[in-house]
Motif scaffolding. Sequence first.
Motif, PDB file in Angstrom:
ATOM      1  N   PRO A  59       0.780  -1.371   0.276  1.00 22.71           N
ATOM      2  CA  PRO A  59      -0.430  -0.021  -0.236  1.00 22.71           C
ATOM      3  C   PRO A  59       0.936   1.161  -0.213  1.00 22.71           C
ATOM      4  O   PRO A  59       0.590   2.033  -0.976  1.00 22.71           O
ATOM      5  CB  PRO A  59      -0.964   0.518   1.103  1.00 22.71           C
ATOM      6  CG  PRO A  59       0.193  -1.206   2.117  1.00 22.71           C
ATOM      7  CD  PRO A  59       0.883  -1.987   1.376  1.00 22.71           C
ATOM      8  N   ALA A  60       1.758   1.365   0.182  1.00 22.19           N
ATOM      9  CA  ALA A  60       2.682   2.555   0.702  1.00 22.19           C
ATOM     10  C   ALA A  60       4.098   1.955  -0.343  1.00 22.19           C
ATOM     11  O   ALA A  60       5.186   1.395   0.598  1.00 22.19           O
ATOM     12  CB  ALA A  60       3.069   2.175   1.582  1.00 22.19           C
ATOM     13  N   PRO A  61       4.653   2.046  -1.519  1.00 14.78           N
ATOM     14  CA  PRO A  61       5.446   1.629  -1.989  1.00 14.78           C
ATOM     15  C   PRO A  61       6.600   2.052  -1.559  1.00 14.78           C
ATOM     16  O   PRO A  61       6.923   3.669  -1.626  1.00 14.78           O
ATOM     17  CB  PRO A  61       5.196   1.717  -3.809  1.00 14.78           C
ATOM     18  CG  PRO A  61       4.294   2.816  -4.034  1.00 14.78           C
ATOM     19  CD  PRO A  61       3.445   2.325  -2.616  1.00 14.78           C
ATOM     20  N   ALA A  62       7.835   2.068  -1.500  1.00 12.38           N
ATOM     21  CA  ALA A  62       9.051   2.149  -0.889  1.00 12.38           C
ATOM     22  C   ALA A  62       9.947   3.336  -1.676  1.00 12.38           C
ATOM     23  O   ALA A  62      11.288   3.990  -1.603  1.00 12.38           O
ATOM     24  CB  ALA A  62       9.972   1.313   0.140  1.00 12.38           C
ATOM     25  N   ASP A  63      10.049   2.374  -3.294  1.00 13.91           N
ATOM     26  CA  ASP A  63      10.901   3.032  -4.001  1.00 13.91           C
ATOM     27  C   ASP A  63      11.031   3.625  -5.166  1.00 13.91           C
ATOM     28  O   ASP A  63       9.104   3.102  -5.446  1.00 13.91           O
ATOM     29  CB  ASP A  63      12.443   2.367  -4.438  1.00 13.91           C
ATOM     30  CG  ASP A  63      11.896   0.502  -4.736  1.00 13.91           C
ATOM     31  OD1 ASP A  63      11.083   0.334  -5.655  1.00 13.91           O
ATOM     32  OD2 ASP A  63      12.203  -0.120  -4.189  1.00 13.91           O
ATOM     33  N   ASP A  64      11.141   3.988  -6.164  1.00 20.20           N
ATOM     34  CA  ASP A  64      10.819   4.770  -7.530  1.00 20.20           C
ATOM     35  C   ASP A  64      10.591   3.335  -8.478  1.00 20.20           C
ATOM     36  O   ASP A  64       9.021   3.456  -9.405  1.00 20.20           O
ATOM     37  CB  ASP A  64      11.682   6.041  -8.477  1.00 20.20           C
ATOM     38  CG  ASP A  64      11.868   6.376  -7.256  1.00 20.20           C
ATOM     39  OD1 ASP A  64      10.869   7.229  -7.250  1.00 20.20           O
ATOM     40  OD2 ASP A  64      12.417   7.718  -7.785  1.00 20.20           O
ATOM     41  N   ASP A  65      11.424   1.889  -8.391  1.00 19.59           N
ATOM     42  CA  ASP A  65      10.484   1.335  -9.318  1.00 19.59           C
ATOM     43  C   ASP A  65       9.319   0.835  -8.881  1.00 19.59           C
ATOM     44  O   ASP A  65       8.648   0.251  -9.554  1.00 19.59           O
ATOM     45  CB  ASP A  65      11.512  -0.006  -9.052  1.00 19.59           C
ATOM     46  CG  ASP A  65      12.897   0.701 -10.106  1.00 19.59           C
ATOM     47  OD1 ASP A  65      13.451   1.437 -10.945  1.00 19.59           O
ATOM     48  OD2 ASP A  65      14.335  -0.106  -9.416  1.00 19.59           O
ATOM     49  N   LEU A  66       9.437  -0.181  -7.009  1.00 18.83           N
ATOM     50  CA  LEU A  66       8.397  -0.269  -6.830  1.00 18.83           C
ATOM     51  C   LEU A  66       6.560   0.795  -7.483  1.00 18.83           C
ATOM     52  O   LEU A  66       5.607   0.074  -7.833  1.00 18.83           O
ATOM     53  CB  LEU A  66       8.123  -0.874  -5.478  1.00 18.83           C
ATOM     54  CG  LEU A  66       7.105  -1.807  -4.858  1.00 18.83           C
ATOM     55  CD1 LEU A  66       6.743  -3.027  -5.840  1.00 18.83           C
ATOM     56  CD2 LEU A  66       6.974  -1.442  -3.242  1.00 18.83           C
ATOM     57  N   ARG A  67       6.890   1.852  -7.233  1.00 15.64           N
ATOM     58  CA  ARG A  67       5.826   2.466  -7.677  1.00 15.64           C
ATOM     59  C   ARG A  67       5.206   2.899  -9.483  1.00 15.64           C
ATOM     60  O   ARG A  67       4.326   2.766  -9.769  1.00 15.64           O
ATOM     61  CB  ARG A  67       6.328   4.334  -7.471  1.00 15.64           C
ATOM     62  CG  ARG A  67       5.779   4.491  -5.756  1.00 15.64           C
ATOM     63  CD  ARG A  67       5.884   5.829  -5.585  1.00 15.64           C
ATOM     64  NE  ARG A  67       7.090   6.051  -5.501  1.00 15.64           N
ATOM     65  CZ  ARG A  67       8.148   6.464  -4.580  1.00 15.64           C
ATOM     66  NH1 ARG A  67       8.079   5.461  -3.374  1.00 15.64           N
ATOM     67  NH2 ARG A  67       9.347   7.082  -4.979  1.00 15.64           N
ATOM     68  N   ALA A  68       6.483   2.384 -10.356  1.00 17.24           N
ATOM     69  CA  ALA A  68       6.433   2.682 -11.602  1.00 17.24           C
ATOM     70  C   ALA A  68       5.544   1.476 -11.950  1.00 17.24           C
ATOM     71  O   ALA A  68       5.518   1.226 -12.800  1.00 17.24           O
ATOM     72  CB  ALA A  68       7.570   2.750 -11.841  1.00 17.24           C
ATOM     73  N   LEU A  69       6.005   0.464 -11.456  1.00 17.13           N
ATOM     74  CA  LEU A  69       5.468  -1.043 -10.901  1.00 17.13           C
ATOM     75  C   LEU A  69       4.160  -1.540 -10.934  1.00 17.13           C
ATOM     76  O   LEU A  69       3.472  -1.836 -11.610  1.00 17.13           O
ATOM     77  CB  LEU A  69       6.623  -2.371 -10.454  1.00 17.13           C
ATOM     78  CG  LEU A  69       5.327  -3.822 -10.030  1.00 17.13           C
ATOM     79  CD1 LEU A  69       5.647  -4.526 -11.809  1.00 17.13           C
ATOM     80  CD2 LEU A  69       6.636  -4.715  -9.502  1.00 17.13           C
TER      81      LEU A  69
END
Length: 109
Positions: A92-102
């Motif tokens: 629910p709270a992505p910790a990094d940019d890659d995870l947010r992009a995914l």
Amino acid sequence: RRLLAGRPAAASSLVRAALLHDVGKAGRRYRVAERVLVHLWCPAPDVPGPFPEAWRAAWRAHREHAAAGAARLRAAGVDERVADLVARHHDPAPADDDLRALQAADEGA
């Protein structure tokens, strides 16, 4: 394609995670009605009620597919970064940019 449209220079680990992020769903056949159901409502594991076991199994698969997919990938010797992104692709709270992009690519954003 969604991921690369927004990030043409994405790291190969992110691209592989985007391609493999739902591999944890491969262990079970989803019927069309179950696929619709789990996206409309996926209750907690202990919700009481006269639900068919097939529905409960679909809910379990939906809730656990990220961890199951990461475990499959680790067992296959896939890069740990890829497995980690797959494991966390519903955080629910992505910790990094890659995870947010995914997550954005998975949601169709």
